[in-house]
Design a protein around this motif. Structure first.
Motif, PDB file in Angstrom:
ATOM      1  N   ASN A  50     141.063 -55.916  27.818  1.00 49.95           N
ATOM      2  CA  ASN A  50     140.515 -54.590  27.544  1.00 49.95           C
ATOM      3  C   ASN A  50     140.761 -54.076  26.122  1.00 49.95           C
ATOM      4  OD1 ASN A  50     139.405 -54.306  30.169  1.00 49.95           O
ATOM      5  ND2 ASN A  50     141.461 -53.866  30.919  1.00 49.95           N
ATOM      6  N   ASP A  51     141.555 -54.788  25.302  1.00 50.91           N
ATOM      7  CA  ASP A  51     141.666 -54.393  23.896  1.00 50.91           C
ATOM      8  C   ASP A  51     140.311 -54.598  23.221  1.00 50.91           C
ATOM      9  OD1 ASP A  51     144.320 -53.774  24.159  1.00 50.91           O
ATOM     10  OD2 ASP A  51     145.061 -55.419  22.910  1.00 50.91           O
ATOM     11  N   VAL A  52     140.043 -53.826  22.193  1.00 53.52           N
ATOM     12  CA  VAL A  52     138.820 -53.967  21.412  1.00 53.52           C
ATOM     13  C   VAL A  52     139.184 -54.660  20.096  1.00 53.52           C
ATOM     14  CG1 VAL A  52     136.948 -52.776  20.222  1.00 53.52           C
ATOM     15  CG2 VAL A  52     137.727 -51.974  22.459  1.00 53.52           C
ATOM     16  N   GLN A  76     135.066 -56.173  23.369  1.00 58.87           N
ATOM     17  CA  GLN A  76     136.184 -55.913  24.266  1.00 58.87           C
ATOM     18  C   GLN A  76     136.659 -57.244  24.844  1.00 58.87           C
ATOM     19  OE1 GLN A  76     135.361 -53.145  27.389  1.00 58.87           O
ATOM     20  NE2 GLN A  76     137.451 -53.164  28.152  1.00 58.87           N
ATOM     21  N   VAL A  77     137.969 -57.390  24.969  1.00 58.91           N
ATOM     22  CA  VAL A  77     138.550 -58.606  25.540  1.00 58.91           C
ATOM     23  C   VAL A  77     138.333 -58.582  27.045  1.00 58.91           C
ATOM     24  CG1 VAL A  77     140.662 -59.945  25.853  1.00 58.91           C
ATOM     25  CG2 VAL A  77     140.250 -58.743  23.683  1.00 58.91           C
ATOM     26  N   PHE A 105     137.018 -64.417   6.757  1.00 57.45           N
ATOM     27  CA  PHE A 105     136.911 -63.533   7.916  1.00 57.45           C
ATOM     28  C   PHE A 105     138.241 -62.822   8.102  1.00 57.45           C
ATOM     29  CE2 PHE A 105     133.398 -66.337   8.662  1.00 57.45           C
ATOM     30  CZ  PHE A 105     132.458 -65.554   9.291  1.00 57.45           C
ATOM     31  N   GLN A 106     138.156 -61.579   8.564  1.00 57.39           N
ATOM     32  CA  GLN A 106     139.348 -60.808   8.899  1.00 57.39           C
ATOM     33  C   GLN A 106     139.186 -60.258  10.312  1.00 57.39           C
ATOM     34  OE1 GLN A 106     139.489 -57.843   5.762  1.00 57.39           O
ATOM     35  NE2 GLN A 106     141.081 -59.005   4.708  1.00 57.39           N
ATOM     36  N   VAL A 107     140.322 -60.028  10.963  1.00 57.18           N
ATOM     37  CA  VAL A 107     140.319 -59.556  12.347  1.00 57.18           C
ATOM     38  C   VAL A 107     141.263 -58.363  12.489  1.00 57.18           C
ATOM     39  CG1 VAL A 107     142.142 -61.154  13.067  1.00 57.18           C
ATOM     40  CG2 VAL A 107     140.513 -60.301  14.759  1.00 57.18           C
ATOM     41  N   ALA A 108     140.924 -57.473  13.413  1.00 58.20           N
ATOM     42  CA  ALA A 108     141.782 -56.322  13.723  1.00 58.20           C
ATOM     43  C   ALA A 108     141.751 -56.079  15.223  1.00 58.20           C
ATOM     44  CB  ALA A 108     141.307 -55.076  12.988  1.00 58.20           C
ATOM     45  N   ASN A 109     142.885 -55.664  15.760  1.00 58.89           N
ATOM     46  CA  ASN A 109     142.948 -55.186  17.134  1.00 58.89           C
ATOM     47  C   ASN A 109     142.820 -53.674  17.035  1.00 58.89           C
ATOM     48  OD1 ASN A 109     143.595 -54.351  19.715  1.00 58.89           O
ATOM     49  ND2 ASN A 109     145.093 -55.989  20.019  1.00 58.89           N
ATOM     50  N   GLU A 110     141.659 -53.148  17.408  1.00 59.21           N
ATOM     51  CA  GLU A 110     141.350 -51.733  17.180  1.00 59.21           C
ATOM     52  C   GLU A 110     142.029 -50.788  18.163  1.00 59.21           C
ATOM     53  OE1 GLU A 110     137.817 -50.300  15.856  1.00 59.21           O
ATOM     54  OE2 GLU A 110     137.424 -51.982  14.537  1.00 59.21           O
ATOM     55  N   THR A 111     142.431 -51.297  19.323  1.00 63.47           N
ATOM     56  CA  THR A 111     142.957 -50.388  20.348  1.00 63.47           C
ATOM     57  C   THR A 111     144.353 -50.744  20.820  1.00 63.47           C
ATOM     58  OG1 THR A 111     141.893 -51.675  22.093  1.00 63.47           O
ATOM     59  CG2 THR A 111     140.654 -49.797  21.198  1.00 63.47           C
ATOM     60  N   GLY A 112     144.946 -51.775  20.277  1.00 64.22           N
ATOM     61  CA  GLY A 112     146.272 -52.182  20.731  1.00 64.22           C
ATOM     62  C   GLY A 112     147.066 -52.818  19.613  1.00 64.22           C
TER      63      GLY A 112
END
Length: 129
Positions: A50-52, A76-77, A105-112
């Motif tokens: 449920n993390d985005v 969403q995961v 490429f870059q990545v972020a966990n937007e909600t967790g």
């Protein structure tokens, strides 16, 4: 504010034409021509259900010594049977790369705050238009 991270893992390259890999996660254009390319990425990203997760392309413009962040793609995961929690990304677009420009490429966990792991068999290609 959302914090984006570079890939900490090992990415392999193959059949490089017009490009080299000066450091982990970067793909640098080393020719004067061509300059128009298509980028296609297929990423499976493991994290907490449920993390985005957000992934974006970052371009370094060597003539201006600046970075451009492209619009991120969010997913969403999903929680699958057996404890496999994965988000699926398909990224497609066009990009102009002059000599010595590079992308990553870059990545972020937007909600967790959970770690984000790019799974094996994820890939991206850069092809001349």
């Amino acid at each position: 504010a959302i914090t984006y991270y570079h890939n900490n893992g090992t990415l392999t390259t193959e059949d490089l034409q017009h490009f080299d890999r000066p450091s982990q996660g970067q793909l640098r254009h080393i020719e004067k021509n061509p300059i128009e390319f298509n980028v296609l990425a297929d990423f499976n990203v493991e994290s907490t259900a449920n993390d985005v997760i957000s992934i974006r392309i970052v371009k370094y413009d060597s003539s201006l010594a600046t970075f451009t962040n492209f619009t991120p793609q969010l997913r969403q995961v999903n929680s699958f049977v057996g404890g496999r929690d994965v988000a699926f990304f398909t990224i497609s677009g066009s990009i102009t790369l002059e000599q010595n420009d590079y992308i990553k490429f870059q990545v972020a966990n937007e909600t967790g705050t959970s770690n984000v792991t790019l799974e094996d068999n994820s890939f991206y290609t850069v092809q001349e238009r």
